[in-house]
Structure formats: C-alpha cells, structure tokens
Design a protein around this motif. Structure first.
Motif, PDB file in Angstrom:
ATOM      1  N   GLU A 234       0.830  -1.203   0.000  1.00  9.12           N
ATOM      2  CA  GLU A 234       0.000   0.000   0.000  1.00  9.12           C
ATOM      3  C   GLU A 234       0.866   1.255   0.000  1.00  9.12           C
ATOM      4  N   VAL A 235       1.979   1.228   0.716  1.00  9.13           N
ATOM      5  CA  VAL A 235       2.885   2.381   0.720  1.00  9.13           C
ATOM      6  C   VAL A 235       3.455   2.600  -0.677  1.00  9.13           C
ATOM      7  N   PHE A 236       3.862   1.533  -1.329  1.00  8.31           N
ATOM      8  CA  PHE A 236       4.390   1.661  -2.693  1.00  8.31           C
ATOM      9  C   PHE A 236       3.339   2.245  -3.634  1.00  8.31           C
ATOM     10  N   LYS A 237       2.093   1.785  -3.495  1.00  8.88           N
ATOM     11  CA  LYS A 237       1.052   2.218  -4.424  1.00  8.88           C
ATOM     12  C   LYS A 237       0.663   3.684  -4.235  1.00  8.88           C
ATOM     13  N   GLU A 238       1.064   4.300  -3.126  1.00  3.58           N
ATOM     14  CA  GLU A 238       0.806   5.727  -2.943  1.00  3.58           C
ATOM     15  C   GLU A 238       1.476   6.565  -4.036  1.00  3.58           C
ATOM     16  N   TYR A 239       2.531   6.015  -4.631  1.00  3.76           N
ATOM     17  CA  TYR A 239       3.301   6.756  -5.620  1.00  3.76           C
ATOM     18  C   TYR A 239       2.980   6.313  -7.051  1.00  3.76           C
ATOM     19  N   LEU A 240       1.871   5.575  -7.204  1.00  3.31           N
ATOM     20  CA  LEU A 240       1.524   5.037  -8.523  1.00  3.31           C
ATOM     21  C   LEU A 240       0.119   5.468  -8.929  1.00  3.31           C
ATOM     22  N   ASP A 241      -0.074   5.560 -10.230  1.00  2.60           N
ATOM     23  CA  ASP A 241      -1.405   5.836 -10.760  1.00  2.60           C
ATOM     24  C   ASP A 241      -2.191   4.539 -10.861  1.00  2.60           C
ATOM     25  N   GLY A 242      -3.507   4.657 -10.690  1.00  2.07           N
ATOM     26  CA  GLY A 242      -4.357   3.486 -10.828  1.00  2.07           C
ATOM     27  C   GLY A 242      -4.208   2.541  -9.650  1.00  2.07           C
ATOM     28  N   VAL A 252       5.685   0.586 -11.288  1.00  2.00           N
ATOM     29  CA  VAL A 252       6.176  -0.136 -10.116  1.00  2.00           C
ATOM     30  C   VAL A 252       7.656  -0.478 -10.265  1.00  2.00           C
ATOM     31  N   VAL A 253       8.066  -0.828 -11.485  1.00  2.00           N
ATOM     32  CA  VAL A 253       9.445  -1.257 -11.700  1.00  2.00           C
ATOM     33  C   VAL A 253      10.443  -0.116 -11.483  1.00  2.00           C
ATOM     34  N   HIS A 254       9.941   1.095 -11.330  1.00  2.00           N
ATOM     35  CA  HIS A 254      10.839   2.226 -11.107  1.00  2.00           C
ATOM     36  C   HIS A 254      11.034   2.529  -9.624  1.00  2.00           C
ATOM     37  N   LEU A 255      10.237   1.902  -8.761  1.00  2.00           N
ATOM     38  CA  LEU A 255      10.294   2.204  -7.327  1.00  2.00           C
ATOM     39  C   LEU A 255      11.258   1.277  -6.602  1.00  2.00           C
ATOM     40  N   MET A 303      12.489   5.576  -3.224  1.00  2.00           N
ATOM     41  CA  MET A 303      13.284   6.133  -4.308  1.00  2.00           C
ATOM     42  C   MET A 303      12.654   5.766  -5.645  1.00  2.00           C
ATOM     43  N   ARG A 304      12.945   6.573  -6.649  1.00  2.00           N
ATOM     44  CA  ARG A 304      12.507   6.281  -8.013  1.00  2.00           C
ATOM     45  C   ARG A 304      13.712   6.336  -8.943  1.00  2.00           C
ATOM     46  N   ARG A 305      13.789   5.368  -9.846  1.00  2.00           N
ATOM     47  CA  ARG A 305      14.865   5.374 -10.835  1.00  2.00           C
ATOM     48  C   ARG A 305      14.660   6.514 -11.826  1.00  2.00           C
ATOM     49  N   ASP A 306      15.748   7.178 -12.167  1.00  2.00           N
ATOM     50  CA  ASP A 306      15.721   8.289 -13.104  1.00  2.00           C
ATOM     51  C   ASP A 306      16.587   7.904 -14.305  1.00  2.00           C
ATOM     52  N   ALA A 307      15.986   7.807 -15.482  1.00  2.00           N
ATOM     53  CA  ALA A 307      16.693   7.297 -16.660  1.00  2.00           C
ATOM     54  C   ALA A 307      17.929   8.118 -16.986  1.00  2.00           C
ATOM     55  N   ASP A 308      17.799   9.441 -16.965  1.00  2.00           N
ATOM     56  CA  ASP A 308      18.948  10.295 -17.290  1.00  2.00           C
ATOM     57  C   ASP A 308      20.035  10.182 -16.235  1.00  2.00           C
ATOM     58  N   GLU A 309      19.622  10.080 -14.977  1.00  2.00           N
ATOM     59  CA  GLU A 309      20.605   9.968 -13.899  1.00  2.00           C
ATOM     60  C   GLU A 309      21.317   8.628 -13.940  1.00  2.00           C
ATOM     61  N   ILE A 310      20.611   7.575 -14.337  1.00  2.00           N
ATOM     62  CA  ILE A 310      21.248   6.263 -14.483  1.00  2.00           C
ATOM     63  C   ILE A 310      22.378   6.343 -15.496  1.00  2.00           C
ATOM     64  N   CYS A 338      22.408  -4.556 -12.769  1.00  2.00           N
ATOM     65  CA  CYS A 338      21.114  -5.046 -12.300  1.00  2.00           C
ATOM     66  C   CYS A 338      20.203  -5.431 -13.462  1.00  2.00           C
ATOM     67  N   ALA A 339      19.455  -6.524 -13.287  1.00  2.00           N
ATOM     68  CA  ALA A 339      18.492  -6.954 -14.298  1.00  2.00           C
ATOM     69  C   ALA A 339      17.418  -5.894 -14.523  1.00  2.00           C
ATOM     70  N   GLY A 340      17.178  -5.040 -13.525  1.00  2.00           N
ATOM     71  CA  GLY A 340      16.177  -3.991 -13.657  1.00  2.00           C
ATOM     72  C   GLY A 340      16.658  -2.758 -14.382  1.00  2.00           C
ATOM     73  N   ARG A 341      17.916  -2.757 -14.848  1.00  2.00           N
ATOM     74  CA  ARG A 341      18.455  -1.595 -15.555  1.00  2.00           C
ATOM     75  C   ARG A 341      18.609  -1.848 -17.056  1.00  2.00           C
ATOM     76  N   GLY A 342      18.133  -2.991 -17.520  1.00  2.00           N
ATOM     77  CA  GLY A 342      18.275  -3.324 -18.931  1.00  2.00           C
ATOM     78  C   GLY A 342      17.001  -3.050 -19.698  1.00  2.00           C
ATOM     79  N   GLN A 343      16.463  -4.079 -20.343  1.00  2.00           N
ATOM     80  CA  GLN A 343      15.278  -3.911 -21.174  1.00  2.00           C
ATOM     81  C   GLN A 343      14.052  -3.496 -20.375  1.00  2.00           C
ATOM     82  N   ILE A 344      13.973  -3.900 -19.112  1.00  2.00           N
ATOM     83  CA  ILE A 344      12.835  -3.510 -18.292  1.00  2.00           C
ATOM     84  C   ILE A 344      12.736  -1.997 -18.199  1.00  2.00           C
ATOM     85  N   MET A 345      13.888  -1.357 -18.126  1.00  2.00           N
ATOM     86  CA  MET A 345      13.934   0.096 -17.982  1.00  2.00           C
ATOM     87  C   MET A 345      13.987   0.808 -19.331  1.00  2.00           C
TER      88      MET A 345
END
Length: 401
Positions: A234-242, A252-255, A303-310, A338-345
C-alpha cells in the motif's frame, strides 16, 4: 625507468545458438582463440534457456585444464552486445604467468549465510597463501542473506570483494552456480585472484528520493510486511497511478527503497544504498527484498529510478575507474549490472543508455564481460554492500614491475 611487462592474455567468446552443445562450444572456442586454445581460467555467464549442465560441460571440454567458474544471469554483457534473450552465453578465457585463479562452490548459503561466509574466509586464507588480491562472488540471487555473508568477509578478510548474484530470465524460480562441470543452486560460486594483479572497483545507481523518510515496522525473512503502519504494498502504491496488481505494472518497476548511508561514506557515493523488491505477496501486501539489509525499526527513503541519472552516473562511475590509472589499459573489465536496468527500464535502447556510456570511457581493445544480476556486490569505503539497481565495475590491472 618504470615499465610494465604484459604477461596476461584474455579472450571473450559469445553465442546465441539455440542448441546448447553448439552454444557452449562456439563461445568457448571463440574465447580461447586468442590464447592458442589454452587457458588457466574460464569465467562463464549464461541465460537459463539452456540445459545448464550440458552447457557447462560443453564449455569445459574445450579447455579441460582450465578452472571454470560462473553462474546464470538475466542477460550477458560484452563489448558488442547487451543481450537479454533466453539463449545467450558469454565466456572469458584468461591465461597468465602472474595471476593465479582459484575457484570453489560454498554450500549452505540458503540455510546459514553467515556460516557460508566463514567457510569462504577459511578457503581464502588457505588458497590465498598471502597473495590474495580480489574475491569475486556469485551467490544464488533468490535465497540466502547476502548481508550476513558479506559481514563475515569484511570482518575477517583484508581484500576487496565484488560480484553479482545469479539470476534467471525474471522467472524468479531457480538460478545456477558453476564450478568445473558442476551446476548447483543455493550455493555461492567464488573466484579468488592472486598474485600480480590490482583491482579497481566502482559502483553507482541513479535513483532519486520520493517524499519523506519512512520507518519499516515489520520484516520476516526478507519480506517487508509493514511500513509506517501500512502494508508495504500500500505504501508503494501511494506513488503510482491506478491500482496495479503486480510488480511488473508500469511505474512499479521504477520504485525502490534507499537505505541511508553513514555520512562519511555518503560523501564519496550517494546518501542511499538501493534495495529493490523482487516478489509480491498480494494477499498480505508484503514485498520481498533479497540481500537481507532491511530490518524492523529502520528508517528508509522511497526512491525512483531516473533514466537520465542512471546514464550519467554510470558514465561517472566508469570515469572514476579510468582515473585511477589513466595511462594504463586494464587487462580486463567485469560488469555486474542489475536486471532492472536493462530492457525492463530502457527497452531496445538498453545497450545505448546503460552499457555504451560505460564502455566508451575505455579503449575498445580492453576485453569486457558482464551479466545482468538479481543483486550487485561492491564496496563503499571499507565495507562491502549488497546493492540493487546499480552497476558495479571491476577493472583488473597487472601490477608494475
């Protein structure tokens, strides 16, 4: 006069063949070609679309005298590719008169990670013989407590530790560790490099804070149950739409969660070490964080992943490595991403956004191998951390004579 005698040769080979036997043979023979078919070490990263035992046996058969070590990954990284297909294998072959490679598998990681760490300490002390320079770890990425493991190493060894946890194709079912022709799960594969070699390690993420700090209320075996009196989900979903139903939903994959670093360490890195949920228990609203760093009562920051900052931080990370010995080329580069920094992102632009900015800092002649992990291992200051959503780079330089 200060000059360097080059005594180490490295070759890289890859294959995307669907046939397991063919893929292992192709990757191994390509890696061995610059070494005239002989090697002291074979480092192997492969996706889980292959029969793992058949693949490792095919690779080992091309250089039976070599020490073979490695693991499964979500993808393989080389100079000309960042590949997350179901069938891809990468092999690094090393031949050296001055660098000695030792490898092992440590059992019991899932049941008692601290004891696995103590077993590793005993092995390093026995095999290092006073010449140990770097310990590369490839633990199972779905089980065990990497924090307990690393604490034992930090408290008892005086060498740098780097690596990544083994992965599968985001199925989150079973990962594999290799040594010789053995293929296992729930182990730690370890590679110890000794002799005339100097490692240079750097790590970065690219995440930015969201909202105010939070407090973790309840954790059970890596499952974060409650944060600030609410379910973790529920805490995570506070930062998501829908109303997303799983971790793969857009957004979600950015949190992730940032663990504050001591100020002395944060000055040279970032205020936070990143932790990422791998699994969701929707019925209980709980999130599973591998690595063992999060605990009840701990203050954290969403935290949220930032594409430009990555992209920017990955390039800066490579620049830090290069700056340590700017007039010399590394004999090889290892990349744990990280597997989350490739095609997922980044989708089809994964290589251009996360790999090319790193590799562009180094000459194309430097051999390069890496894989997409479920967790990265790298030091910050004098402590070794388990990370998520990061890239850990390790350059190996031959010592000066």
């Amino acid at each position: 006069m200060d000059w360097r005698i080059v005594t180490t040769k490295v070759g890289i080979g890859t294959s995307r063949a669907l046939s397991t036997q063919r893929a292992g043979t192709e990757a191994a023979t390509s890696a061995l070609a610059p070494l005239d078919g002989s090697a002291d070490l074979l480092l192997v990263f492969a996706s889980t679309g292959y029969d793992q035992r058949e693949l490792v046996a095919a690779i080992a058969s091309q250089a039976p005298e070599a020490t073979l070590v490695g693991c499964s990954g979500e993808g393989v990284i080389t100079r000309d590719a960042c590949n997350e297909d179901s069938h891809v294998v990468g092999v690094m072959a090393l031949q050296s008169n001055t660098i000695r490679a030792e490898a092992c598998l440590v059992p019991g990681f899932a049941d008692d990670s601290a004891e696995a760490g103590r077993a590793l300490v005993r092995w390093v002390e026995q095999m290092g013989n006073g010449e140990a320079r770097l310990l590369i770890l490839l633990p199972d990425g779905l089980v065990g407590n990497c924090t307990d493991l690393l604490r034992e190493l930090d408290d008892n060894l005086d060498i740098p530790v780097v690596g990544g946890t083994s992965a599968d194709g985001m199925i989150l079912t079973k990962t594999h560790q290799y040594h010789g022709t053995r293929v296992v799960s729930e182990h730690v594969a370890a590679l110890l490099l000794c002799g005339d070699v100097e490692p240079v390690i750097a790590v970065s993420h690219g995440c930015t804070p969201l909202g105010l700090p939070r407090t973790i209320d309840r954790v059970e075996d890596g499952w974060v149950r409650e944060i600030d009196g609410q379910s973790a989900w529920e805490v995570f979903k506070e930062y998501l739409d829908g109303d997303p139903e799983d971790l793969n939903a857009d957004g979600v994959v950015h949190l992730c969660v940032g663990e504050p670093l001591p100020s002395a360490l944060a000055a040279d890195y970032h205020p936070h070490v990143i932790n990422t949920p791998l699994k969701l228990d929707a019925d209980r609203g709980s999130l599973f964080f591998p690595g063992g760093r999060l605990r009840a009562g701990q203050r954290v920051q969403l935290m949220r992943r930032d594409a430009d900052e990555i992209e920017a931080s990955a390039h800066a990370c490579a620049e830090r490595v290069r700056a340590t010995r700017p007039d010399e080329d590394a004999c090889l580069m290892l990349q744990f991403d990280c597997a989350g920094r490739g095609q997922i992102m980044f989708g089809s632009m994964a290589r251009e956004r996360t790999v090319t900015p790193v590799q562009s800092v180094f000459p194309e002649s430097v051999p390069w191998l890496g894989f997409h992990t479920f967790g990265e291992i790298a030091p910050i200051g004098d402590r070794t951390y388990y990370h998520n959503y990061t890239v850990a780079l390790c350059a190996l330089f031959e010592g000066r004579t």
